[in-house]
Design a protein around this motif. Structure first.
Motif, PDB file in Angstrom:
ATOM      1  N   GLY A 191      42.194  28.497  48.134  1.00 54.70           N
ATOM      2  CA  GLY A 191      41.650  30.116  48.441  1.00 54.70           C
ATOM      3  C   GLY A 191      42.737  30.698  49.562  1.00 54.70           C
ATOM      4  N   VAL A 192      42.724  30.069  50.596  1.00 47.66           N
ATOM      5  CA  VAL A 192      44.006  30.549  51.470  1.00 47.66           C
ATOM      6  C   VAL A 192      45.077  30.537  51.097  1.00 47.66           C
ATOM      7  CG1 VAL A 192      44.802  30.116  53.786  1.00 47.66           C
ATOM      8  CG2 VAL A 192      42.468  29.515  53.336  1.00 47.66           C
ATOM      9  N   ALA A 193      45.857  29.751  50.152  1.00 52.74           N
ATOM     10  CA  ALA A 193      46.891  29.767  49.623  1.00 52.74           C
ATOM     11  C   ALA A 193      47.388  30.953  48.939  1.00 52.74           C
ATOM     12  CB  ALA A 193      47.682  28.596  49.136  1.00 52.74           C
ATOM     13  N   LEU A 194      46.183  31.366  47.919  1.00 48.30           N
ATOM     14  CA  LEU A 194      46.346  32.268  47.004  1.00 48.30           C
ATOM     15  C   LEU A 194      46.544  33.670  47.723  1.00 48.30           C
ATOM     16  CD1 LEU A 194      43.489  31.442  44.636  1.00 48.30           C
ATOM     17  CD2 LEU A 194      46.180  31.715  43.934  1.00 48.30           C
ATOM     18  N   GLU A 195      45.726  34.070  48.860  1.00 52.33           N
ATOM     19  CA  GLU A 195      45.667  35.221  49.641  1.00 52.33           C
ATOM     20  C   GLU A 195      46.942  35.417  50.427  1.00 52.33           C
ATOM     21  OE1 GLU A 195      41.884  35.559  51.388  1.00 52.33           O
ATOM     22  OE2 GLU A 195      41.216  36.473  49.248  1.00 52.33           O
ATOM     23  N   ARG A 196      47.454  34.300  51.177  1.00 53.99           N
ATOM     24  CA  ARG A 196      48.392  34.206  51.708  1.00 53.99           C
ATOM     25  C   ARG A 196      49.730  34.813  50.754  1.00 53.99           C
ATOM     26  NH1 ARG A 196      48.354  28.538  55.402  1.00 53.99           N
ATOM     27  NH2 ARG A 196      46.990  29.410  57.077  1.00 53.99           N
ATOM     28  N   GLY A 209      49.476  36.815  48.504  1.00 55.62           N
ATOM     29  CA  GLY A 209      49.206  38.202  47.871  1.00 55.62           C
ATOM     30  C   GLY A 209      48.518  38.161  46.712  1.00 55.62           C
ATOM     31  N   LEU A 210      48.086  37.038  46.242  1.00 55.31           N
ATOM     32  CA  LEU A 210      47.050  36.872  45.003  1.00 55.31           C
ATOM     33  C   LEU A 210      45.735  37.105  45.368  1.00 55.31           C
ATOM     34  CD1 LEU A 210      49.464  33.946  43.448  1.00 55.31           C
ATOM     35  CD2 LEU A 210      49.459  36.503  42.970  1.00 55.31           C
ATOM     36  N   TYR A 211      45.312  38.062  45.630  1.00 55.30           N
ATOM     37  CA  TYR A 211      44.155  38.414  46.157  1.00 55.30           C
ATOM     38  C   TYR A 211      42.851  37.853  45.485  1.00 55.30           C
ATOM     39  CZ  TYR A 211      46.922  41.043  49.771  1.00 55.30           C
ATOM     40  OH  TYR A 211      47.743  41.303  50.645  1.00 55.30           O
ATOM     41  N   VAL A 212      42.083  37.203  46.228  1.00 54.27           N
ATOM     42  CA  VAL A 212      40.844  36.500  45.326  1.00 54.27           C
ATOM     43  C   VAL A 212      39.731  37.868  45.393  1.00 54.27           C
ATOM     44  CG1 VAL A 212      38.870  35.058  45.623  1.00 54.27           C
ATOM     45  CG2 VAL A 212      41.050  34.344  46.210  1.00 54.27           C
ATOM     46  N   VAL A 213      39.396  38.025  44.388  1.00 53.87           N
ATOM     47  CA  VAL A 213      38.236  39.148  43.905  1.00 53.87           C
ATOM     48  C   VAL A 213      36.868  38.505  43.555  1.00 53.87           C
ATOM     49  CG1 VAL A 213      40.016  40.810  43.401  1.00 53.87           C
ATOM     50  CG2 VAL A 213      38.771  39.164  41.480  1.00 53.87           C
ATOM     51  N   TYR A 271      38.670  30.291  41.166  1.00 55.40           N
ATOM     52  CA  TYR A 271      39.112  31.644  41.806  1.00 55.40           C
ATOM     53  C   TYR A 271      39.485  32.632  40.686  1.00 55.40           C
ATOM     54  CZ  TYR A 271      38.902  29.295  46.492  1.00 55.40           C
ATOM     55  OH  TYR A 271      38.439  28.585  47.817  1.00 55.40           O
ATOM     56  N   VAL A 272      39.043  33.711  40.907  1.00 51.27           N
ATOM     57  CA  VAL A 272      39.417  34.944  40.110  1.00 51.27           C
ATOM     58  C   VAL A 272      40.248  35.822  40.852  1.00 51.27           C
ATOM     59  CG1 VAL A 272      39.143  36.872  38.767  1.00 51.27           C
ATOM     60  CG2 VAL A 272      37.393  34.980  38.762  1.00 51.27           C
ATOM     61  N   PHE A 273      41.581  36.091  40.694  1.00 53.03           N
ATOM     62  CA  PHE A 273      42.498  36.809  41.521  1.00 53.03           C
ATOM     63  C   PHE A 273      43.358  37.983  40.953  1.00 53.03           C
ATOM     64  CE2 PHE A 273      44.677  33.154  40.138  1.00 53.03           C
ATOM     65  CZ  PHE A 273      45.944  33.394  39.805  1.00 53.03           C
ATOM     66  N   ARG A 274      43.862  38.764  41.681  1.00 53.82           N
ATOM     67  CA  ARG A 274      44.702  39.767  41.041  1.00 53.82           C
ATOM     68  C   ARG A 274      46.195  39.232  41.158  1.00 53.82           C
ATOM     69  NH1 ARG A 274      41.307  43.673  44.168  1.00 53.82           N
ATOM     70  NH2 ARG A 274      42.987  43.314  45.990  1.00 53.82           N
ATOM     71  N   TYR A 275      46.882  39.473  40.008  1.00 55.33           N
ATOM     72  CA  TYR A 275      48.160  39.117  39.887  1.00 55.33           C
ATOM     73  C   TYR A 275      49.167  40.633  39.647  1.00 55.33           C
ATOM     74  CZ  TYR A 275      52.843  36.903  38.712  1.00 55.33           C
ATOM     75  OH  TYR A 275      53.876  36.423  38.369  1.00 55.33           O
ATOM     76  N   GLY A 276      50.033  40.854  40.434  1.00 53.36           N
ATOM     77  CA  GLY A 276      50.683  42.080  40.327  1.00 53.36           C
ATOM     78  C   GLY A 276      50.334  43.129  41.184  1.00 53.36           C
ATOM     79  N   ASP A 277      51.471  43.928  41.361  1.00 52.38           N
ATOM     80  CA  ASP A 277      51.038  45.095  42.325  1.00 52.38           C
ATOM     81  C   ASP A 277      50.129  46.159  41.830  1.00 52.38           C
ATOM     82  OD1 ASP A 277      51.176  47.037  44.307  1.00 52.38           O
ATOM     83  OD2 ASP A 277      53.347  47.327  44.320  1.00 52.38           O
ATOM     84  N   ARG A 278      48.954  46.568  42.369  1.00 55.55           N
ATOM     85  CA  ARG A 278      48.083  47.453  42.125  1.00 55.55           C
ATOM     86  C   ARG A 278      48.782  48.955  41.811  1.00 55.55           C
ATOM     87  NH1 ARG A 278      43.030  46.803  45.732  1.00 55.55           N
ATOM     88  NH2 ARG A 278      44.698  46.107  47.138  1.00 55.55           N
ATOM     89  N   ALA A 279      49.699  49.119  42.793  1.00 58.45           N
ATOM     90  CA  ALA A 279      50.237  50.577  42.734  1.00 58.45           C
ATOM     91  C   ALA A 279      51.221  50.626  41.563  1.00 58.45           C
ATOM     92  CB  ALA A 279      51.016  50.651  44.168  1.00 58.45           C
ATOM     93  N   ALA A 280      51.890  49.609  41.146  1.00 56.29           N
ATOM     94  CA  ALA A 280      52.711  49.446  39.933  1.00 56.29           C
ATOM     95  C   ALA A 280      52.080  49.566  38.858  1.00 56.29           C
ATOM     96  CB  ALA A 280      53.566  48.384  40.136  1.00 56.29           C
ATOM     97  N   THR A 281      50.894  48.901  38.687  1.00 58.60           N
ATOM     98  CA  THR A 281      50.034  48.897  37.599  1.00 58.60           C
ATOM     99  C   THR A 281      49.212  49.978  37.175  1.00 58.60           C
ATOM    100  OG1 THR A 281      48.425  47.386  38.357  1.00 58.60           O
ATOM    101  CG2 THR A 281      50.342  46.161  37.265  1.00 58.60           C
ATOM    102  N   ASN A 331      54.678  30.305  37.890  1.00 63.32           N
ATOM    103  CA  ASN A 331      54.841  31.208  39.112  1.00 63.32           C
ATOM    104  C   ASN A 331      53.665  31.140  40.196  1.00 63.32           C
ATOM    105  OD1 ASN A 331      57.431  32.205  38.219  1.00 63.32           O
ATOM    106  ND2 ASN A 331      56.579  33.957  37.214  1.00 63.32           N
ATOM    107  N   VAL A 332      52.557  31.081  39.606  1.00 61.80           N
ATOM    108  CA  VAL A 332      51.362  30.961  40.356  1.00 61.80           C
ATOM    109  C   VAL A 332      51.164  29.817  41.133  1.00 61.80           C
ATOM    110  CG1 VAL A 332      48.843  30.949  40.384  1.00 61.80           C
ATOM    111  CG2 VAL A 332      50.061  32.764  38.985  1.00 61.80           C
ATOM    112  N   LEU A 333      51.287  28.564  40.428  1.00 63.19           N
ATOM    113  CA  LEU A 333      51.451  27.383  40.961  1.00 63.19           C
ATOM    114  C   LEU A 333      52.321  27.179  42.061  1.00 63.19           C
ATOM    115  CD1 LEU A 333      50.405  25.224  37.913  1.00 63.19           C
ATOM    116  CD2 LEU A 333      48.930  26.179  39.621  1.00 63.19           C
ATOM    117  N   ARG A 334      53.601  27.741  41.823  1.00 66.26           N
ATOM    118  CA  ARG A 334      54.797  27.483  42.983  1.00 66.26           C
ATOM    119  C   ARG A 334      54.469  28.422  44.066  1.00 66.26           C
ATOM    120  NH1 ARG A 334      60.579  27.640  39.735  1.00 66.26           N
ATOM    121  NH2 ARG A 334      60.723  25.560  39.187  1.00 66.26           N
ATOM    122  N   ALA A 335      53.628  29.632  43.958  1.00 71.82           N
ATOM    123  CA  ALA A 335      53.199  30.200  45.001  1.00 71.82           C
ATOM    124  C   ALA A 335      52.155  29.427  45.871  1.00 71.82           C
ATOM    125  CB  ALA A 335      52.741  31.746  44.504  1.00 71.82           C
ATOM    126  N   ILE A 336      51.156  28.762  45.275  1.00 66.34           N
ATOM    127  CA  ILE A 336      50.198  28.136  45.911  1.00 66.34           C
ATOM    128  C   ILE A 336      50.874  26.880  46.673  1.00 66.34           C
ATOM    129  CG2 ILE A 336      48.369  26.376  45.616  1.00 66.34           C
ATOM    130  CD1 ILE A 336      47.373  28.185  43.199  1.00 66.34           C
TER     131      ILE A 336
END
Length: 363
Positions: free
Chosen positions: A274-279, A281-285, A294-304, A343-348
């Motif tokens: 949970g902490v790794a995702l948010e650190r 930028g994969l914000y848990v929603v 865990y449900v999280f956002r992937y990608g920039d909200r401003a870009a999408t 990409n997600v697992l490497r970020a974690i």
């Protein structure tokens, strides 16, 4: 009425003022006559009686103002702060709090019902000068707006020669999890933006900074102080020796899909992920500990232009000391695909901040 209760009371002692002392029988008879004639009788006079005028306050005095609410006194350094959601409930005078730590992850364990605690968590960020941009009390999420960090000011010069003075930016996310027996775990993660340069249009280019567990711990200490603990008590929790982590992390491929194997018990992996995702930028929603999701956002909200892509990380406890992590699409629960999952697992892995003991396959 000619005489009332007080007349009856006065008649009894005065009756004994004559030359001859009264006997007990005479006293009882005298009292009975008074009550019968003046207290229980007089129905006609009672029917003809009228209510008197209501009491009035003298001109030199004024009625007290009872329209306002009473001010709730402070308990344990906490006052009921007024927020946009209304007045916060008062927490107990002595609040059981302890900072917990696993690896580079810290969280605050608070002995208070989450419903009672929530308004104080919200008011804490306002007290720190942060504007809230996201508030989800049902799932225990708070997110602040980006704010410049004034102690990191640097001068920049663009290609056109114009000078800029800017600072790094940071924002925080607070996530609260309900625990048994009216306890709550509070996690704080930080995101940082650093200046990478200036483009040809003299616009500042920002890049993501590295996670800073110490800055997160500092905010937890501030939160402890805000909730009533002394600052020295909060700082003392940071000086406790860290337990050496011996967790194994293996990134393997099963059927062509990356799977992260973590040699640790489920509860510990749950907190770390949970902490790794948010650190990163994969914000848990949203989250469901019972389902290990865990449900999280992937990608920039401003870009999408929306909420980004919603993905899920599934935690599956295979053995007492083995937990598997997979990534799926939120809407269909289908695998997210090789590249996206990797990409997600490497970020974690990067935010986990633990050195993998072995990697079955890497690219």
């Amino acid at each position: 009425m000619r005489r009332g209760w007080w007349a009856a009371c006065l008649a009894l002692p005065l009756a004994g003022c004559g030359d001859e002392p009264l006997t007990v029988e005479e006293l009882v008879g005298e009292a009975a006559d008074v009550f019968e004639s003046d207290w229980w009788g007089g129905e006609e006079e009672y029917g003809a009686s009228q209510s008197g005028e209501a009491l009035r306050v003298p001109p030199q005095l004024s009625l007290p103002d009872t329209s306002g609410q009473m001010v709730i006194p402070e308990f344990g350094g906490i006052s009921a702060k007024k927020t946009s959601r209304g007045s916060a409930a008062v927490l107990p005078g002595f609040l059981d709090m302890k900072m917990r730590r696993e690896g580079n992850v810290r969280w605050l364990e608070v002995g208070a019902d989450p419903v009672t605690l929530w308004p104080h968590l919200r008011a804490f960020w306002e007290d720190q000068g942060f504007e809230l941009v996201e508030e989800a009390p049902l799932i225990g999420l708070l997110e602040t707006q980006w704010r410049e960090k004034a102690d990191d000011v640097r001068g920049l010069k663009s290609e056109s020669g114009a000078s800029y003075y800017t600072a790094s930016r940071e924002k925080f996310r607070l996530r609260m999890e309900r625990e048994p027996n009216a306890y709550a775990n509070v996690f704080i993660t930080r995101q940082k933006l650093e200046v990478a340069g200036v483009d040809v249009n003299d616009a500042v280019i920002w890049k993501a900074g590295r996670p800073d567990p110490e800055r997160e711990a500092e905010m937890l200490v501030r939160l402890m102080e805000y909730l009533g603990a002394s600052r020295m008590e909060g700082i003392a929790t940071l000086e406790e020796e860290e337990v050496e982590a011996t967790v194994g992390l293996d990134l393997e491929y099963i059927g062509g899909i990356p799977v992260l194997k973590v040699e640790d018990e489920f509860s510990s992996v749950w907190r770390q992920v949970g902490v790794a995702l948010e650190r990163t930028g994969l914000y848990v929603v949203d989250s469901d500990r019972d389902q290990g999701t865990y449900v999280f956002r992937y990608g920039d909200r401003a870009a999408t232009g929306g909420e980004g892509t919603l993905l899920e990380v599934h935690l599956l406890a295979r053995e007492s000391n083995l937990t598997l992590l997979t990534v799926h699409r939120h809407e269909s629960s289908e695998p997210a695909g090789k590249d996206l999952t990797r990409n997600v697992l490497r970020a974690i892995l990067a935010a986990y901040a633990l050195v993998p003991r072995a990697t079955a396959q890497s690219e």
